[in-house]
Design a protein around this motif. Sequence first.
Motif, PDB file in Angstrom:
ATOM      1  N   LYS A 317      -3.892 -64.707  23.855  1.00 51.79           N
ATOM      2  CA  LYS A 317      -3.805 -62.793  23.143  1.00 51.79           C
ATOM      3  C   LYS A 317      -3.043 -62.935  24.689  1.00 51.79           C
ATOM      4  O   LYS A 317      -2.418 -62.125  25.185  1.00 51.79           O
ATOM      5  CB  LYS A 317      -4.846 -62.438  23.332  1.00 51.79           C
ATOM      6  CG  LYS A 317      -5.821 -62.273  22.366  1.00 51.79           C
ATOM      7  CD  LYS A 317      -6.894 -61.552  22.250  1.00 51.79           C
ATOM      8  CE  LYS A 317      -7.541 -61.810  20.561  1.00 51.79           C
ATOM      9  NZ  LYS A 317      -8.763 -61.297  20.725  1.00 51.79           N
ATOM     10  N   ASP A 320       3.229 -63.489  26.159  1.00 53.25           N
ATOM     11  CA  ASP A 320       3.357 -61.726  26.098  1.00 53.25           C
ATOM     12  C   ASP A 320       4.066 -62.314  24.938  1.00 53.25           C
ATOM     13  O   ASP A 320       4.771 -61.347  24.128  1.00 53.25           O
ATOM     14  CB  ASP A 320       3.788 -61.452  27.137  1.00 53.25           C
ATOM     15  CG  ASP A 320       4.949 -62.732  27.512  1.00 53.25           C
ATOM     16  OD1 ASP A 320       5.653 -63.279  27.237  1.00 53.25           O
ATOM     17  OD2 ASP A 320       5.333 -62.025  28.758  1.00 53.25           O
ATOM     18  N   ASN A 323       2.303 -62.210  20.184  1.00 55.44           N
ATOM     19  CA  ASN A 323       1.705 -60.072  19.521  1.00 55.44           C
ATOM     20  C   ASN A 323       0.676 -59.947  19.181  1.00 55.44           C
ATOM     21  O   ASN A 323       0.014 -58.875  19.563  1.00 55.44           O
ATOM     22  CB  ASN A 323       2.656 -59.990  18.278  1.00 55.44           C
ATOM     23  CG  ASN A 323       4.282 -59.688  19.145  1.00 55.44           C
ATOM     24  OD1 ASN A 323       4.295 -59.719  20.505  1.00 55.44           O
ATOM     25  ND2 ASN A 323       5.502 -60.104  18.068  1.00 55.44           N
ATOM     26  N   GLU A 324       0.479 -61.027  18.372  1.00 56.14           N
ATOM     27  CA  GLU A 324      -1.504 -60.569  17.842  1.00 56.14           C
ATOM     28  C   GLU A 324      -1.710 -61.480  17.190  1.00 56.14           C
ATOM     29  O   GLU A 324      -1.299 -63.133  17.099  1.00 56.14           O
ATOM     30  CB  GLU A 324      -1.692 -60.258  16.145  1.00 56.14           C
ATOM     31  CG  GLU A 324      -2.761 -59.414  16.047  1.00 56.14           C
ATOM     32  CD  GLU A 324      -2.580 -57.956  14.907  1.00 56.14           C
ATOM     33  OE1 GLU A 324      -3.692 -58.089  14.580  1.00 56.14           O
ATOM     34  OE2 GLU A 324      -1.318 -58.273  14.742  1.00 56.14           O
ATOM     35  N   GLN A 336       0.486 -64.462  15.223  1.00 60.48           N
ATOM     36  CA  GLN A 336       1.901 -63.527  15.123  1.00 60.48           C
ATOM     37  C   GLN A 336       2.494 -63.239  16.605  1.00 60.48           C
ATOM     38  O   GLN A 336       2.201 -63.416  17.288  1.00 60.48           O
ATOM     39  CB  GLN A 336       2.142 -62.309  14.875  1.00 60.48           C
ATOM     40  CG  GLN A 336       3.256 -61.444  14.313  1.00 60.48           C
ATOM     41  CD  GLN A 336       3.171 -59.969  13.570  1.00 60.48           C
ATOM     42  OE1 GLN A 336       2.857 -59.257  14.336  1.00 60.48           O
ATOM     43  NE2 GLN A 336       3.523 -60.095  12.360  1.00 60.48           N
ATOM     44  N   GLU A 338       6.412 -64.437  18.548  1.00 61.57           N
ATOM     45  CA  GLU A 338       7.723 -63.899  18.651  1.00 61.57           C
ATOM     46  C   GLU A 338       8.831 -65.396  18.935  1.00 61.57           C
ATOM     47  O   GLU A 338       8.283 -66.251  19.145  1.00 61.57           O
ATOM     48  CB  GLU A 338       8.463 -63.402  19.977  1.00 61.57           C
ATOM     49  CG  GLU A 338       7.995 -61.843  20.073  1.00 61.57           C
ATOM     50  CD  GLU A 338       8.702 -61.388  21.337  1.00 61.57           C
ATOM     51  OE1 GLU A 338       9.311 -61.866  22.536  1.00 61.57           O
ATOM     52  OE2 GLU A 338       7.330 -60.314  21.216  1.00 61.57           O
TER      53      GLU A 338
END
Length: 388
Positions: A317, A320, A323-324, A336, A338
Amino acid sequence: MEFNLEHIVRKNIWNLQPYSSARSEFDLYGSGKKELTLLDANENPKGDLNRYPDPMQSPIKEELAKQKEISKDQIFVGNGSDEAIDLLYRIFCEPGKDKVILCPPTYGMYAVSAAINDVEVLKIDLTERFELNIDAILEKISSCAENEQPKLLWICSPNNPTGNAPLKADLKHDWQAQNYTHGGMMDMPFAPAFEAEMLDNQRNLDKLFGAFNGIIVVDEAYQDFTENTSFINRLEDYPNLVVLQTMSKAHGLAGARVGFAFASPEIIELFNRTKPPYNVNELSQKAVLTALLQTEKKEREIKEIITNRDFLAEHLKSFDFINEVYPSEANFLLAQVENANEVYNYLRDNGVIIRNRSSQIADTLRFTVGTRRECKEVIQALSAFKTN
């Protein structure tokens, strides 16, 4: 709707006369005699593994029956859960005719086994938060003609690859067990909101099992990593329930290839009638029995995995580009991410192997929870990716 087992079993399976093996005609393993002249199975008289294994895996079933608090005739032992999955298709589904319901994203072998057995798949997607869409399932069931009703409904709980438990067996029992574990009393009153949730869960179970005149399969491969009650405790309530579990996860015996099905004695008898005579080898049977008896070791390793799961989730977590990190009741985490493909390739190229689940859920990676050292290696590799 009253459940009728005979009406949903393939007629050739219902009438099948199973193969009678030498070890099923003479119960070597239950005879109690140590010195026997065995000339009935055309075995080689010499060797460490020269005898056929117990075709019914009796010592394993006796130990499981104690641990699960059910009878031995409610247990099937198979060559991994995959054998039980395949047998369910072969017992209940006519190739080229019958249908089953899957709730994707979920374990891929349900669909693969359906394709192998030429069975049509009806898909009812999980909700956006990966919950079971019971209303949509009931609507699909009611829309099918009486002679075209789906034969199997597959539910993986906790679910792979999402990690959550989309179907819960008994919220009341879960609440009592969790409350007692944390120092409370078993009979403490429920909060009004929880009581409403509990009653709603039970109504949904009754609706689902009552409306479906087929077999509902709850795959509990990851059951040991959740505090939720096993659906094995609901076998007496729902005659069309089959529960799958495995030795591959919490017990650390993925290489032994042994899984279980739990159901009514009538359904288990169909499993035993249809399976190959010696479906679980001798080495695996011995390894499984040893592991089942090592309950303290198992519980210790489960606690370690859950602790490491929390540790890994907290660190994932912090990036950055993640995302989840979805809540998990299994021995893995789904995140999830990027540029998930780029991250996956970077980790792979640097010797950290995870699963890219983006083909099922967009931009997601699945991280198995390993040792603390392995978790730190993942975190270090992700930090290096961010730096680069």
